[in-house]
Write an enzyme that holds these catalytic residues in place. Structure first.
Site, PDB file in Angstrom:
ATOM      1  N   ARG A 214       0.847  -1.173   0.000  1.00  0.00           N
ATOM      2  CA  ARG A 214       0.000   0.000   0.000  1.00  0.00           C
ATOM      3  C   ARG A 214       0.886   1.227   0.000  1.00  0.00           C
ATOM      4  O   ARG A 214       1.699   1.415   0.894  1.00  0.00           O
ATOM      5  CB  ARG A 214      -0.852  -0.049   1.271  1.00  0.00           C
ATOM      6  CG  ARG A 214      -2.173   0.583   1.129  1.00  0.00           C
ATOM      7  CD  ARG A 214      -3.011   0.248   2.330  1.00  0.00           C
ATOM      8  NE  ARG A 214      -2.441   0.695   3.594  1.00  0.00           N
ATOM      9  CZ  ARG A 214      -3.168   1.145   4.601  1.00  0.00           C
ATOM     10  NH1 ARG A 214      -4.465   1.205   4.478  1.00  0.00           N
ATOM     11  NH2 ARG A 214      -2.618   1.494   5.732  1.00  0.00           N
TER      12      ARG A 214
ATOM     13  N   ASP B  25       0.549  -2.371  12.338  1.00  0.00           N
ATOM     14  CA  ASP B  25       0.987  -2.832  11.012  1.00  0.00           C
ATOM     15  C   ASP B  25       1.266  -4.335  11.076  1.00  0.00           C
ATOM     16  O   ASP B  25       2.249  -4.769  11.705  1.00  0.00           O
ATOM     17  CB  ASP B  25       2.238  -2.057  10.580  1.00  0.00           C
ATOM     18  CG  ASP B  25       2.612  -2.373   9.139  1.00  0.00           C
ATOM     19  OD1 ASP B  25       2.779  -3.573   8.812  1.00  0.00           O
ATOM     20  OD2 ASP B  25       2.719  -1.440   8.338  1.00  0.00           O
TER      21      ASP B  25
ATOM     22  N   ASP C 298       4.771  -5.607   9.748  1.00  0.00           N
ATOM     23  CA  ASP C 298       5.889  -5.245  10.639  1.00  0.00           C
ATOM     24  C   ASP C 298       5.872  -6.077  11.911  1.00  0.00           C
ATOM     25  O   ASP C 298       6.914  -6.537  12.380  1.00  0.00           O
ATOM     26  CB  ASP C 298       5.814  -3.751  11.003  1.00  0.00           C
ATOM     27  CG  ASP C 298       6.299  -2.868   9.862  1.00  0.00           C
ATOM     28  OD1 ASP C 298       6.991  -3.389   8.964  1.00  0.00           O
ATOM     29  OD2 ASP C 298       5.987  -1.663   9.874  1.00  0.00           O
TER      30      ASP C 298
ATOM     31  N   THR D 217      -0.758   7.594  -0.956  1.00  0.00           N
ATOM     32  CA  THR D 217      -2.068   7.525  -1.636  1.00  0.00           C
ATOM     33  C   THR D 217      -2.957   6.416  -1.068  1.00  0.00           C
ATOM     34  O   THR D 217      -4.154   6.402  -1.332  1.00  0.00           O
ATOM     35  CB  THR D 217      -1.867   7.217  -3.134  1.00  0.00           C
ATOM     36  OG1 THR D 217      -1.285   5.891  -3.247  1.00  0.00           O
ATOM     37  CG2 THR D 217      -0.926   8.226  -3.789  1.00  0.00           C
TER      38      THR D 217
HETATM   39  C1  PRP Z   1      -1.192  -4.240   4.664  1.00  0.00           C
HETATM   40  C2  PRP Z   1      -2.085  -5.446   4.810  1.00  0.00           C
HETATM   41  C3  PRP Z   1      -2.909  -5.391   3.551  1.00  0.00           C
HETATM   42  C4  PRP Z   1      -3.061  -3.917   3.328  1.00  0.00           C
HETATM   43  C5  PRP Z   1      -4.427  -3.522   3.796  1.00  0.00           C
HETATM   44  O1  PRP Z   1      -0.134  -4.510   3.826  1.00  0.00           O
HETATM   45  O2  PRP Z   1      -1.381  -6.637   4.975  1.00  0.00           O
HETATM   46  O3  PRP Z   1      -2.301  -6.010   2.441  1.00  0.00           O
HETATM   47  O4  PRP Z   1      -2.077  -3.259   4.128  1.00  0.00           O
HETATM   48  O5  PRP Z   1      -4.690  -2.209   3.492  1.00  0.00           O
HETATM   49  P1  PRP Z   1      -5.805  -1.767   2.455  1.00  0.00           P
HETATM   50  O6  PRP Z   1      -7.020  -2.588   2.743  1.00  0.00           O
HETATM   51  O7  PRP Z   1      -5.997  -0.305   2.758  1.00  0.00           O
HETATM   52  O8  PRP Z   1      -5.281  -1.981   1.068  1.00  0.00           O
HETATM   53  P2  PRP Z   1       1.044  -3.450   3.569  1.00  0.00           P
HETATM   54  O9  PRP Z   1       0.726  -2.566   2.408  1.00  0.00           O
HETATM   55  O10 PRP Z   1       1.381  -2.755   4.847  1.00  0.00           O
HETATM   56  O11 PRP Z   1       2.220  -4.360   3.069  1.00  0.00           O
HETATM   57  P3  PRP Z   1       3.016  -5.517   3.842  1.00  0.00           P
HETATM   58  O12 PRP Z   1       2.081  -6.686   4.012  1.00  0.00           O
HETATM   59  O13 PRP Z   1       4.125  -5.802   2.893  1.00  0.00           O
HETATM   60  O14 PRP Z   1       3.489  -4.980   5.162  1.00  0.00           O
HETATM   61  N1  URA Z   2      -2.367  -2.503   7.128  1.00  0.00           N
HETATM   62  C1  URA Z   2      -2.007  -2.946   8.365  1.00  0.00           C
HETATM   63  O1  URA Z   2      -1.064  -3.737   8.496  1.00  0.00           O
HETATM   64  N2  URA Z   2      -2.697  -2.509   9.424  1.00  0.00           N
HETATM   65  C2  URA Z   2      -3.729  -1.662   9.302  1.00  0.00           C
HETATM   66  O2  URA Z   2      -4.339  -1.294  10.328  1.00  0.00           O
HETATM   67  C3  URA Z   2      -4.086  -1.209   8.026  1.00  0.00           C
HETATM   68  C4  URA Z   2      -3.388  -1.660   6.948  1.00  0.00           C
END
Ligand code: PRP
Ligand code: URA
Length: 209
Positions: A104, A200, A203, A108
């Protein structure tokens, strides 16, 4: 219209409460996510078709039931979806695993695609898309669009925590997809994080912050 299932099982809720706690470390967080994923998939697959088969027990021949119909495929959204794969595979060890890489954009909040590798016969499988967090719904919706562009149309979305906004987005974009969540939280904050959520997920799972 796709259905939304919220699992209020005491074991799931108890384990999720520990995951939400900010003092829970990466090891325990990972173990709990795996355990909850396993408990969830038990219910997610409740309506899979079965057929009769004959088995010879040590005592006699009998008619019993085995899974029939489409085979299962598991599609984690990288990275955090990886934390749900092993729990699902413990119950469905023959499932094939595809990967969709999305992150994400922090400005944006739009999903950016960086990887996709699916089993060759994905279009003939019942696909479980895995991602612990359904926030704006952008990532999940994009992943499902991606699968549909590759002719996959039997899709279920499995999330740990959803925001109402994310559920609404997926239902609007993909009314054919059922959504399975352990909890639906209150809202998103101004940074697109789920409130109260668990922070997150990627993380916390991989100890990267
Ligand atoms: C997080 C989560 C989803 C997304 C959700 O991933 O695991 O994939 O955000 O957000 P959304 O519904 O607003 O799209 P992130 O982009 O943090 O990537 P990661 O899993 O690599 O940490
Ligand atoms: N992605 C995450 O990992 N946590 C949130 O709360 C939203 C998006």
């Amino acid at each position: 219209m796709g259905k939304v299932y919220i699992f209020d099982h005491p074991l799931i809720q108890h384990k999720l409460s520990i995951m939400r706690d900010k003092s829970t470390g990466a090891k325990e967080f990972r173990e709990l996510l795996e355990e909850i994923s396993m408990l969830m998939v038990y219910e997610v697959t409740r309506d899979l078709p079965t057929e009769e088969t004959e088995v010879e027990t040590p005592i006699c021949k009998t008619t019993t039931r085995v899974l029939s119909g489409k085979k299962v495929g598991v599609v984690p959204i990288l990275r955090a979806g990886l934390g749900m794969v092993d729990g699902v595979l413990k119950l469905i060890p023959a499932a094939r695993v595809g990967h969709i890489g999305l992150y994400r954009d922090p400005e944006t909040l739009e999903p950016v695609e960086y990887y996709c590798k699916l089993p060759v016969d994905s279009e003939n499988r019942e696909l479980l898309v895995l991602d612990p967090m359904l926030a704006t719904g952008g990532s999940a919706s994009a992943a499902i669009t991606f699968l549909k562009q590759r002719n996959c149309h039997n899709i279920r979305l499995v999330n740990l925590i959803a925001a109402p906004e994310g559920i609404e987005r997926v239902r609007k974009d993909h009314p054919d997809v059922n959504i399975y969540v352990a909890a639906c939280d209150e809202k998103l904050n101004e940074h697109g994080y789920i409130v109260p959520g668990l922070g997150d997920a990627g993380d916390r799972l991989f100890g990267t912050k």
